[in-house]
Write a protein that holds these residues in place. Sequence first.
Motif, short mmCIF file in Angstrom:
data_model
loop_
_atom_site.label_atom_id
_atom_site.label_comp_id
_atom_site.label_asym_id
_atom_site.label_seq_id
_atom_site.Cartn_x
_atom_site.Cartn_y
_atom_site.Cartn_z
N GLY A 38 0.83 -1.20 0.00
CA GLY A 38 0.00 0.00 0.00
C GLY A 38 0.87 1.25 0.00
O GLY A 38 0.55 2.23 -0.69
N ARG A 41 2.15 1.87 -3.32
CA ARG A 41 1.08 2.37 -4.18
C ARG A 41 0.84 3.86 -3.92
O ARG A 41 0.57 4.62 -4.85
N ILE A 42 0.94 4.27 -2.66
CA ILE A 42 0.76 5.69 -2.35
C ILE A 42 1.87 6.51 -3.00
O ILE A 42 1.63 7.55 -3.62
N SER A 45 1.22 6.57 -6.89
CA SER A 45 0.04 7.31 -7.36
C SER A 45 0.14 8.79 -7.00
O SER A 45 -0.31 9.64 -7.76
N LEU A 46 0.76 9.09 -5.86
CA LEU A 46 0.90 10.50 -5.49
C LEU A 46 1.88 11.20 -6.42
O LEU A 46 1.64 12.33 -6.87
N ALA A 49 0.10 11.64 -9.73
CA ALA A 49 -0.92 12.71 -9.68
C ALA A 49 -0.25 14.08 -9.69
O ALA A 49 -0.70 15.00 -10.37
N LEU B 9 -5.02 7.81 -6.95
CA LEU B 9 -4.49 8.32 -5.68
C LEU B 9 -5.49 8.10 -4.55
O LEU B 9 -5.13 7.65 -3.45
N GLY B 11 -7.80 5.85 -4.38
CA GLY B 11 -7.81 4.42 -4.08
C GLY B 11 -6.64 4.01 -3.22
O GLY B 11 -6.79 3.26 -2.26
N ALA B 12 -5.46 4.53 -3.53
CA ALA B 12 -4.26 4.15 -2.78
C ALA B 12 -4.34 4.64 -1.34
O ALA B 12 -3.92 3.96 -0.42
N LEU B 13 -4.90 5.83 -1.14
CA LEU B 13 -4.93 6.41 0.21
C LEU B 13 -5.88 5.64 1.14
O LEU B 13 -5.77 5.74 2.36
#
Lengths: 197, 197
Positions: A38, A41-42, A45-46, A49, B9, B11-13
């Motif tokens: 996780g 993934r953060i 994706s952050l 973004a 993002l 979803g990941a959070l």
Amino acid sequence: MSAASLDALIGALTCLPGVGRKSAQRLALHLLQHDRDGAERIVESLREALRRLRHCRQCRNFADDELCSICADPARDQATLCVVETPADVLAVEASGAYRGRYFVLLGKLSPLDGMGPEQIGLDLLEQQLEEGRIREIILATGATVEGDITAQYIADLAAARDITATRLARGIPLGGELEFVDSGTLSRALAARRPD
Amino acid sequence: MSAASLDALIGALTCLPGVGRKSAQRLALHLLQHDRDGAERIVESLREALRRLRHCRQCRNFADDELCSICADPARDQATLCVVETPADVLAVEASGAYRGRYFVLLGKLSPLDGMGPEQIGLDLLEQQLEEGRIREIILATGATVEGDITAQYIADLAAARDITATRLARGIPLGGELEFVDSGTLSRALAARRPD
């Protein structure tokens, strides 16, 4: 007395809204101890973004491309424009499923003391779109606060000058609201704005 | 209907503890709209922590190097070992300021149903250290839960077999409470009032 990289992470997480040092510690230890996937993934994706997201050139909402997915959708009603304060408001209205027009996101509200004038909330861009003559109704969906009301009034004047209908979200008792728990301001407005059944 | 990178993002959070979809949305929009610097800092520090942090080879706490800063500190009392369940517990005991010895972090507790046996909580490593003969007192600071008590009893037996004193935190700690959430004043008193097992 903890590892430097852990300290740095805890410090960074306190920039999340509503997260103090203790919560940040809890989040950091959870990610590192129980959910490294996780955490990866953060990070991914952050970073993605931050790199990709920009503001739609038409409505100022967040978008991956020049136009956001709503502005780029030909099935949306191009004659109705819903003006909201934030991207979160767009998501809220979309979740209601009751709206099929376009949006305009102010990314703020008029508040001269905070340096938020008409330009900061993109009203030049909005006026340009009103001039184009495609828009027939503008829905003022700013927040029910003093600044929200002032902003709505300012935009209503822009619309009136171009003979465009301006409407506002109805104010009243929220769905499922028990009368006894509704605040008196809301109740007083709901009474004043009562409608024939 | 929102941008794909924003969706990813959000979803990941949601993998953060206590964060559902709505909160994740709030966090994501806050970072992107109001605190991009903070977002960059989270990306960097989280990536760095994932890359650098490992477990101290002596006490199993998080560390940037082979040994954590506590194990590497010659000023700490090498004859006293405080056994805790998680790295968060170490931070809690350290915050009490009442302890100057070393730690051993179980990273769990005995719970055969969840597949947590003596090896999973590092008791082979602990026994090795007890064998070395340097440790004169072992403080059992596991949580005041059933599994915590069973774990403490198991380790007390290991200590007794080697004539090492085992003590427990005084029961000023609220029943059912996890160490991580106890205030440091209570924790400090419980340390001072520890009694022979």
